[in-house]
Design an enzyme around this catalytic site. Structure first.
Site, PDB file in Angstrom:
ATOM      1  N   SER A 190     106.579  16.978  55.928  1.00 33.48           N
ATOM      2  CA  SER A 190     106.475  18.354  56.419  1.00 33.48           C
ATOM      3  C   SER A 190     105.169  19.025  56.024  1.00 33.48           C
ATOM      4  O   SER A 190     104.610  19.805  56.789  1.00 33.48           O
ATOM      5  CB  SER A 190     107.665  19.179  55.910  1.00 33.48           C
ATOM      6  OG  SER A 190     108.880  18.641  56.372  1.00 33.48           O
ATOM      7  N   HIS A 193     105.392  23.262  52.793  1.00 39.02           N
ATOM      8  CA  HIS A 193     105.016  23.818  54.085  1.00 39.02           C
ATOM      9  C   HIS A 193     103.814  24.755  53.951  1.00 39.02           C
ATOM     10  O   HIS A 193     102.861  24.676  54.734  1.00 39.02           O
ATOM     11  CB  HIS A 193     106.196  24.570  54.698  1.00 39.02           C
ATOM     12  CG  HIS A 193     107.351  23.684  55.038  1.00 39.02           C
ATOM     13  ND1 HIS A 193     108.441  24.109  55.781  1.00 39.02           N
ATOM     14  CD2 HIS A 193     107.605  22.381  54.753  1.00 39.02           C
ATOM     15  CE1 HIS A 193     109.295  23.120  55.934  1.00 39.02           C
ATOM     16  NE2 HIS A 193     108.819  22.059  55.303  1.00 39.02           N
TER      17      HIS A 193
END
Length: 295
Positions: free
Chosen positions: A200, A246
């Site tokens: 991610s 993230h």
């Protein structure tokens, strides 16, 4: 007659459409064949821009294409398969996922963890214990099918255009350093015994770089901004998501992406790879700082 004459003048003044995308008006033409080309089809050359066909064929100059190889927007060389690196990255992620599904114990050697077991026990695993490789292996490890499915779909959709416009080496540097930035921020801010994994961070780096690229090409940014906003909402509302990865990946992707597409031509490589080295230096600094806290 006047209406017909006016209509004729308007047709004559109308901006032509790209030869590959007729619905996109453009005032730029290939310097070799003079076909109109839109920003997506432009390949930066020593003088002006060229179309993909002239780049692949060498333009009939009598020289090998590599003799004066035109460059992508970011200065990378034109590749026959613009998604080769993306395919390899997806293949690595899928291979690691299948290996984990076959041998679940393998996961304990791949995920990102600061120090395990937690105090008062003596740690025997973790980055703080010298296992720095976990910052990298965790980027390619997934445990749930939905997790790898979402990440690989995003990698395919974002990676192809970025690889095409940046070139293979620059694109790979963007992906890996964004992923490392996500791992480093997770290591710094998450609990020392918290385990995390997934691509991610690298994918969010691609989101950031794609936004920069679309702005550079003057495309409509609303789709990418909306998609990024949805992903950020999910990041901060769903439990069990390492938001640090993230945010770290996104920040690195924006910084590196900006350097890639806005670097001045005369100092392009210095600015691009210098920025990569700077971000990588921040990753090392954060890792050292957290390690000092945990040991």
């Amino acid at each position: 007659m006047d209406d017909q004459a006016a209509g004729g003048r308007q047709d004559a003044q109308r901006v032509p459409g790209c030869y590959r995308h007729p619905d996109r008006e453009t005032g730029v033409r290939c310097t070799r064949c003079e076909r109109p080309i839109c920003p997506e089809c432009m390949v930066e050359a020593s003088v002006g821009f060229q179309c993909p066909e002239c780049v692949r064929g060498g333009g009939g100059t009598g020289h090998a294409p590599s003799a004066s190889m035109p460059r992508t927007l970011a200065g990378g060389t034109i590749a026959g398969d613009p998604r080769l690196v993306t395919k390899i990255l997806i293949g690595i992620n899928v291979a690691v996922f299948l290996a984990v599904m076959i041998e679940r114990s393998l996961l304990s050697d791949l995920y990102l963890v600061g120090a395990w077991p937690p105090a008062p026990f003596t740690p025997t695993q973790g980055v703080a214990d010298g296992e720095w490789y976990r910052l990298v292996t965790s980027m390619f490890a997934h445990e749930e099918i939905w997790h790898i499915g979402f990440n690989m779909l995003s990698l395919w959709l974002l990676g192809g255009p970025l690889e095409q416009h940046l070139g293979r080496a620059r694109y790979l540097a963007l992906y890996l350093i964004s992923g490392l930035a996500g791992s480093a921020l997770t290591y710094l801010l998450a609990g020392g015994s918290t385990a995390s994994l997934g691509a991610s961070g690298a994918v969010f780096g691609l989101f950031g770089a794609m936004a920069v690229l679309m702005r550079r090409l003057r495309y409509d940014m609303r789709p990418i901004v909306a998609l990024l906003a949805v992903n950020l909402v999910i990041t901060f509302t769903w439990s069990g998501i390492a938001w640090q990865a993230h945010i770290g990946g996104l920040a690195a992707g924006v910084v590196i992406g900006y350097a890639m597409v806005h670097a001045p031509r005369e100092r392009r490589a210095l600015v691009q790879y210098g920025t990569c080295a700077l971000v990588l230096g921040v990753v090392v600094l954060l890792t050292l700082l957290r390690t000092a806290q945990l040991t």
